[in-house]
Scaffold this motif. Structure first.
Motif, mmCIF file in Angstrom:
data_model
loop_
_atom_site.group_PDB
_atom_site.id
_atom_site.type_symbol
_atom_site.label_atom_id
_atom_site.label_comp_id
_atom_site.label_asym_id
_atom_site.label_seq_id
_atom_site.Cartn_x
_atom_site.Cartn_y
_atom_site.Cartn_z
ATOM 1 N N SER A 184 7.393 13.703 51.720
ATOM 2 C CA SER A 184 8.492 13.891 52.667
ATOM 3 C C SER A 184 9.755 14.386 51.971
ATOM 4 C CB SER A 184 8.812 12.573 53.386
ATOM 5 O OG SER A 184 9.970 12.706 54.197
ATOM 6 N N ALA B 229 11.516 8.530 55.228
ATOM 7 C CA ALA B 229 10.242 9.236 55.069
ATOM 8 C C ALA B 229 9.269 8.962 56.214
ATOM 9 C CB ALA B 229 9.588 8.855 53.741
ATOM 10 N N LYS B 230 9.505 7.876 56.959
ATOM 11 C CA LYS B 230 8.625 7.509 58.066
ATOM 12 C C LYS B 230 9.178 7.937 59.426
ATOM 13 C CE LYS B 230 5.384 4.886 55.997
ATOM 14 N NZ LYS B 230 3.924 5.121 56.146
ATOM 15 N N SER C 8 9.971 10.946 60.896
ATOM 16 C CA SER C 8 9.365 12.049 61.638
ATOM 17 C C SER C 8 7.883 11.754 61.826
ATOM 18 C CB SER C 8 9.563 13.369 60.875
ATOM 19 O OG SER C 8 9.064 14.458 61.625
ATOM 20 N N SER D 220 6.306 16.646 60.011
ATOM 21 C CA SER D 220 6.219 15.236 59.613
ATOM 22 C C SER D 220 6.781 15.042 58.211
ATOM 23 C CB SER D 220 4.764 14.754 59.668
ATOM 24 O OG SER D 220 3.940 15.535 58.806
ATOM 25 N N MET D 221 6.711 16.089 57.379
ATOM 26 C CA MET D 221 7.243 16.051 56.015
ATOM 27 C C MET D 221 8.619 16.688 55.903
ATOM 28 S SD MET D 221 3.823 17.071 53.870
ATOM 29 C CE MET D 221 2.999 17.996 55.160
ATOM 30 N N THR D 222 8.803 17.812 56.575
ATOM 31 C CA THR D 222 10.034 18.597 56.416
ATOM 32 C C THR D 222 11.115 18.249 57.417
ATOM 33 O OG1 THR D 222 9.324 20.355 57.931
ATOM 34 C CG2 THR D 222 8.658 20.558 55.620
ATOM 35 N N ASN E 89 2.476 10.006 58.727
ATOM 36 C CA ASN E 89 3.024 9.033 59.678
ATOM 37 C C ASN E 89 2.268 9.002 61.005
ATOM 38 O OD1 ASN E 89 5.061 8.527 57.760
ATOM 39 N ND2 ASN E 89 6.335 10.168 58.605
#
Length: 408
Positions: free
Chosen positions: A32, A215-216, A218, A331-333, A362
């Motif tokens: 993330s 980091a969680k 999105s 989910s990462m960006t 996630n």
């Protein structure tokens, strides 16, 4: 006779990496790029989460005259374009001998406008704004600056289509080359990430409030998703006719084979099912392929309750039982907005090149809509030849692009 269109270079400057190699590794590892930004909280944001990218150091790359005319989004675009041109084996002298165009997605210049307005309010004298302010504050700032820096003599336009801007720039570039009007076009998307650019968006209450665990936050397609996370950067793809690429011995990364578009014709911010489905069907039809030939779908899914659900329904409506792997790299960006359509083509192409599908991190529990999809919750080692990438935006604008490995 319509010409084939290929990608000969890519460049990326994002919160999960500032080079193709770094980004590829982040995608594979499900890393993330979302952080908590204290400055936003002090500014009055409801959610202080954001994707964060480093400020480029351009002193050794551009002269002072060039630097005073470019704002944040153009800095990111410039860094991405340098990498893309290098990978496409296009040097500085090339522009004097060949006509190259630019189509770039951008839909805001908030920081430049606010900074200029603040000077006027304080000094009561417009002459103190500075000579570069106008070139920073126009929506076409990216294309006007890059076309000047690289001495481009082809098509020169900014595509403003909300969060589908970057994708539409590639789609329109595809058509201009396909029809024989251009040989090479620099395409892409850029997004400023400063607090001014995202304040009104935050005011809508659509950002995830999960500040305790950035980091969680999105969570595209997950049943517990509670809003998107804003992000930004720059992403550049060099589109070129197959004939041109072969003639100059350029590396061919992949081939663009389809572009579909539509407008929902309804609510300004609430997405529907039929608009995205129409764009996907058009892209497949132009590519001349069946749904079961697509090995991967990079979903637009931003982690909003209704948006993700309607896209899931649209994907199932079009692809049904063929059940390709689906993931949202947001989910990462986070949501890279005007840049997203271009960056997600790069993310997907990197996956296709290296034989893997990046995870929809996630994703822990499906809902009624997402349970029908084949969502990759972990990295999947898989070779695939064709992918489709979705991008949708405010006003109901939809874009879908189909890319495949090169077939001789």
């Amino acid at each position: 006779m319509e010409r084939r269109v290929v990608i000969t270079g890519m460049g990326i400057y994002s919160c999960i990496g500032t080079s193709l190699e770094e980004v590829k590794q982040s995608l594979y590892e499900g890393k993330s790029g979302i952080v908590y930004d204290q400055e936003r909280k002090e500014f009055g944001f409801q959610s202080a989460l954001t994707g964060m990218v480093p400020k480029p150091d351009l002193k050794n790359l551009l002269n002072r005259r060039q630097r005073i005319s470019i704002g944040e989004e153009t800095e990111y675009a410039y860094m991405a374009t340098i990498e893309a041109l290098q990978n496409a084996k296009i040097d500085d002298a090339f522009f004097d001998e060949h006509e190259v165009g630019i189509l770039y997605g951008n839909d805001s210049v908030s920081k430049a406008i606010i900074e200029a307005t603040d000077i006027i309010r304080e000094k009561k004298d417009t002459a103190l704004i500075g000579s570069g302010a106008i070139f920073k504050s126009m929506n076409s700032t990216v294309t006007m600056n890059l076309s000047t820096i690289f001495r481009l003599r082809g098509v020169n336009m900014t595509i403003s289509a909300a969060c589908a801007s970057g994708s539409h720039s590639v789609g329109l570039g595809f058509h201009l080359i396909k029809s024989g009007l251009q040989d090479i076009i620099i395409c892409g998307g850029a997004q400023e990430i400063n607090k001014y650019a995202m304040a009104s968006f935050d005011g809508l209450g659509v950002f995830s409030p999960n500040e305790a665990n950035p980091a969680k936050a999105s969570r595209p397609f997950d049943s517990s998703r509670d809003g998107l996370v804003p992000s930004g950067g720059g992403a550049t793809l060099i589109l070129e006719s197959y004939e041109s690429a072969i003639k100059r011995g350029a590396p061919i990364v992949a081939e663009v084979i389809g572009y579909g578009f539509s407008s929902n014709g309804g609510h300004i911010s609430t997405p529907n099912v039929e608009g995205p489905a129409t764009a996907m069907r058009r892209a497949l039809a132009q590519a001349g392929i069946q749904p079961n030939e697509v090995g991967y779908i990079n979903a637009h899914a931003t982690s909003t309750p209704l948006g993700d659900a309607n896209e899931a329904r649209a994907i199932y409506e079009v692809f049904g039982e063929s059940n390709p792997h689906v993931s949202s790299t947001k989910s990462m960006t986070g949501h890279e907005c005007w840049m997203a359509g271009a960056s997600e083509l790069i993310y997907s192409t990197l996956m296709m090149q290296h034989g893997f599908i990046a995870p929809n991190i996630n994703f822990e529990q499906s809902d009624e809509a997402s349970e029908k999809l084949n969502i990759a919750s972990k990295t999947v080692n898989k070779n695939f030849d064709i992918y489709l990438s979705n991008s949708f935006g405010f006003g109901g604008t939809n874009s879908a692009v189909v890319v495949r490995k090169l077939k001789e």
